[in-house]
Scaffold this active site. Structure first.
Site, PDB file in Angstrom:
ATOM      1  N   LYS A  28      -3.570  -9.353 -22.012  1.00  0.00           N
ATOM      2  CA  LYS A  28      -3.159 -10.715 -21.639  1.00  0.00           C
ATOM      3  C   LYS A  28      -2.964 -11.591 -22.877  1.00  0.00           C
ATOM      4  O   LYS A  28      -1.989 -12.327 -22.984  1.00  0.00           O
ATOM      5  CB  LYS A  28      -4.198 -11.325 -20.698  1.00  0.00           C
ATOM      6  CG  LYS A  28      -3.815 -12.698 -20.133  1.00  0.00           C
ATOM      7  CD  LYS A  28      -4.449 -12.949 -18.783  1.00  0.00           C
ATOM      8  CE  LYS A  28      -5.933 -13.178 -18.860  1.00  0.00           C
ATOM      9  NZ  LYS A  28      -6.289 -14.614 -18.902  1.00  0.00           N
ATOM     10  N   ARG A  33       1.056 -14.427 -26.408  1.00  0.00           N
ATOM     11  CA  ARG A  33       1.511 -14.711 -27.768  1.00  0.00           C
ATOM     12  C   ARG A  33       2.895 -14.144 -28.046  1.00  0.00           C
ATOM     13  O   ARG A  33       3.679 -14.740 -28.784  1.00  0.00           O
ATOM     14  CB  ARG A  33       0.473 -14.187 -28.770  1.00  0.00           C
ATOM     15  CG  ARG A  33      -0.809 -15.034 -28.807  1.00  0.00           C
ATOM     16  CD  ARG A  33      -1.972 -14.270 -29.452  1.00  0.00           C
ATOM     17  NE  ARG A  33      -3.155 -15.095 -29.632  1.00  0.00           N
ATOM     18  CZ  ARG A  33      -4.032 -15.388 -28.667  1.00  0.00           C
ATOM     19  NH1 ARG A  33      -3.840 -14.931 -27.434  1.00  0.00           N
ATOM     20  NH2 ARG A  33      -5.103 -16.132 -28.929  1.00  0.00           N
ATOM     21  N   GLY A 101      -6.087 -21.013 -19.179  1.00  0.00           N
ATOM     22  CA  GLY A 101      -6.526 -21.817 -20.303  1.00  0.00           C
ATOM     23  C   GLY A 101      -5.854 -21.374 -21.591  1.00  0.00           C
ATOM     24  O   GLY A 101      -5.477 -22.201 -22.435  1.00  0.00           O
ATOM     25  N   SER A 174     -13.671 -19.995 -30.954  1.00  0.00           N
ATOM     26  CA  SER A 174     -12.614 -20.111 -29.943  1.00  0.00           C
ATOM     27  C   SER A 174     -11.284 -19.662 -30.526  1.00  0.00           C
ATOM     28  O   SER A 174     -10.702 -20.357 -31.365  1.00  0.00           O
ATOM     29  CB  SER A 174     -12.495 -21.542 -29.416  1.00  0.00           C
ATOM     30  OG  SER A 174     -11.353 -21.659 -28.570  1.00  0.00           O
ATOM     31  N   ASP A 326     -15.335 -12.589 -22.575  1.00  0.00           N
ATOM     32  CA  ASP A 326     -14.813 -12.439 -21.214  1.00  0.00           C
ATOM     33  C   ASP A 326     -15.485 -11.309 -20.440  1.00  0.00           C
ATOM     34  O   ASP A 326     -15.279 -11.187 -19.224  1.00  0.00           O
ATOM     35  CB  ASP A 326     -13.302 -12.189 -21.246  1.00  0.00           C
ATOM     36  CG  ASP A 326     -12.524 -13.448 -21.604  1.00  0.00           C
ATOM     37  OD1 ASP A 326     -13.026 -14.553 -21.319  1.00  0.00           O
ATOM     38  OD2 ASP A 326     -11.427 -13.325 -22.160  1.00  0.00           O
ATOM     39  N   ARG A 357     -19.486 -19.394 -15.769  1.00  0.00           N
ATOM     40  CA  ARG A 357     -19.683 -17.972 -15.458  1.00  0.00           C
ATOM     41  C   ARG A 357     -21.150 -17.559 -15.483  1.00  0.00           C
ATOM     42  O   ARG A 357     -21.529 -16.615 -14.784  1.00  0.00           O
ATOM     43  CB  ARG A 357     -18.857 -17.105 -16.420  1.00  0.00           C
ATOM     44  CG  ARG A 357     -17.374 -17.139 -16.090  1.00  0.00           C
ATOM     45  CD  ARG A 357     -16.528 -16.334 -17.043  1.00  0.00           C
ATOM     46  NE  ARG A 357     -15.148 -16.227 -16.535  1.00  0.00           N
ATOM     47  CZ  ARG A 357     -14.111 -15.857 -17.263  1.00  0.00           C
ATOM     48  NH1 ARG A 357     -14.278 -15.561 -18.546  1.00  0.00           N
ATOM     49  NH2 ARG A 357     -12.906 -15.785 -16.736  1.00  0.00           N
ATOM     50  N   ARG A 402     -12.405 -13.000 -13.124  1.00  0.00           N
ATOM     51  CA  ARG A 402     -13.403 -12.062 -13.645  1.00  0.00           C
ATOM     52  C   ARG A 402     -14.679 -12.058 -12.806  1.00  0.00           C
ATOM     53  O   ARG A 402     -15.340 -11.022 -12.675  1.00  0.00           O
ATOM     54  CB  ARG A 402     -13.701 -12.369 -15.109  1.00  0.00           C
ATOM     55  CG  ARG A 402     -12.463 -12.237 -15.987  1.00  0.00           C
ATOM     56  CD  ARG A 402     -12.767 -12.141 -17.456  1.00  0.00           C
ATOM     57  NE  ARG A 402     -11.592 -12.447 -18.244  1.00  0.00           N
ATOM     58  CZ  ARG A 402     -10.591 -11.599 -18.476  1.00  0.00           C
ATOM     59  NH1 ARG A 402     -10.635 -10.383 -17.955  1.00  0.00           N
ATOM     60  NH2 ARG A 402      -9.542 -11.963 -19.204  1.00  0.00           N
TER      61      ARG A 402
END
Length: 449
Positions: A28, A33, A101, A174, A326, A357, A402
């Site tokens: 993903k 990108r 996001g 990040s 993730d 999460r 997820r």
């Protein structure tokens, strides 16, 4: 599956051995990108293996809105005719990034130093997520952002007419923030510098260099110092998207906890900034062979041979968090089926993902009979051993793909079925999840059939 339609309740039941070949979708992060950098190059970029989940399709639609020609030729096979760095046109309507996001933050960065205005929105989950972490550094270039209270979508971005280069230290690990600043730096004069104290996934750096940008990475006492020279002419590329290690995590983890399983997951990215889960699973005793290691599209990949394993709880080093952020939800499911306790620290970033999460997994696992401890930055799962999780609960997915997939994996090994209230968000990242898992022998079905 549709991420934007009615809820799709789903149930997973204790399954026999999972067998066969799991062809997971393209990565993903790299898919997003490739479309964005293809749109910022001059000429035709060809992409094979593109993930066709809703998140990426929303990014493709956004690139069209900014003036690029984005064409699907056949499944996974796309081309992008770019408009060049600084060549984005002003969109005529609101850009809807759905659940993504990554998509919204990277696109904001890509347009931030072009003198155009665009308004962004998303689904109910995305519109709750904080955008200040991106708009604050973009403001240093001269970009303006007008959003809802707390820096939330819908949000209008006014690109800088006379951008200045920026030196920015990312305050939290990040890849999205780092990438947004680098994309903004493409259309700023001089050198834009991003410093990250802890390294995060490096797909943007690899791909920017591949498209011809002048970018260097240096390890210093400050951390990773990434220097990008602005206003290049990006050259179109042929991008082969490797298979997504975050999607592969679900069949891999399912095979580890379902007795007698033996599966092959081919062509999975082994980028060292993304493979923390696999390192962790091996430390827990997982039987995973990394076969036929090779390079595809500038990324290391391997075929994963995975067999059911006797697993033990471990303490996951907090410095590993950025390389597996993730994957903690599905790791917590594996931990519930292991012997002993698994301690996950340094995971507070999980609280501002598609959902909180940590809370979502803690509450769902508790409902399935698993003992949990948590604080703001920690999740501890007390394992119940193979076949020891009672199950029998309906867990809330919180519009988070997820979370939904993680609880369905748990249901395959629990004593009683495990349901999720809504499996529709799975389409954002893994649209073939249901068919792939049932093809391996998993008992996963829509509850409202």
């Amino acid at each position: 599956m549709s991420a934007h339609g009615d809820p799709i309740p789903m149930t997973a039941r204790k399954s026999g051995p999972l067998k066969g070949r799991a062809e997971v979708p393209g990565d993903k992060s790299i898919s997003h990108r490739s479309l964005i950098l293809g749109a910022m190059a001059v000429g035709e970029t060809k992409v094979t293996g593109l993930l066709e989940g809703q998140d990426v399709l929303d990014t493709a639609k956004a690139m069209r809105a900014f003036g690029a020609e984005v064409i699907q030729h056949r499944p996974g096979d796309w081309s992008v005719h770019g408009v060049g760095v600084g060549g984005f046109a002003e969109p005529s309507s609101v850009i809807d990034c759905g659940n993504s996001g990554t998509g919204v933050r990277l696109i904001m960065g890509a347009m931030a130093t072009t003198p155009i205005t665009a308004t962004f929105t998303g689904d109910a989950s995305l519109n709750k997520r904080p955008m200040g972490r991106v708009t604050d550094p973009l403001a240093l270039f001269g970009t303006k952002a007008y959003g809802r209270q707390g820096g939330r979508l819908p949000m209008t971005i006014v690109g800088a007419a006379d951008p200045v280069p920026v030196r920015y230290t990312v305050p939290m690990p990040s890849a999205q923030v780092k990438s947004a600043v680098l994309l903004a730096g493409l259309n700023a004069p001089g050198q834009t510098v991003v410093i990250e104290k802890e390294p995060t996934r490096d797909h943007s750096e690899r791909m920017l260099r591949g498209f011809g940008a002048d970018l260097t990475v240096e390890a210093t006492d400050e951390g990773h110092v990434i220097t990008l020279t602005g206003q290049p002419e990006l050259k179109p590329q042929t991008v082969a998207v490797p298979r997504d290690p975050s999607s592969a995590a679900f069949p891999v983890c399912a095979a580890l906890i379902v007795e007698g399983s033996d599966i092959l997951v081919p062509g999975v990215s082994q980028n060292p900034t993304r493979n923390g889960l696999y390192t962790t699973l091996v430390e827990m005793g997982a039987d995973i062979e990394f076969q036929n290691p090779r390079e595809e599209g500038g990324e290391p990949v391997a075929d994963l041979r995975v067999k059911a394993s006797s697993l033990k709880g471990i303490e996951v080093p907090p410095e590993r968090a950025a390389s597996m952020i993730d994957e903690y939800p599905v790791l917590s499911v594996v931990a519930a089926c292991a012997e002993g306790k698994t301690v996950m620290r340094g995971v507070k970033e999980l609280r501002v993902k598609e959902s909180d999460r940590i809370d979502a997994m803690a509450r769902g696992l508790e409902a399935c009979g698993v003992r949990i401890e948590e604080d703001e930055d920690t999740l501890i799962v007390h394992g119940m051993g193979p076949g020891g999780v009672p199950g029998g609960a309906t867990c809330k997915s919180h519009l988070d793909h997820r979370i939904a997939m993680s609880f369905l994996v748990l249901g395959l090994a629990a004593q009683k079925p495990v349901s999720v209230d809504d499996g529709s968000p799975i389409a954002t990242s893994f649209p073939v999840f249901e068919g792939l898992m049932t093809g391996l022998g998993a008992s996963v079905e829509r509850s409202n059939k």
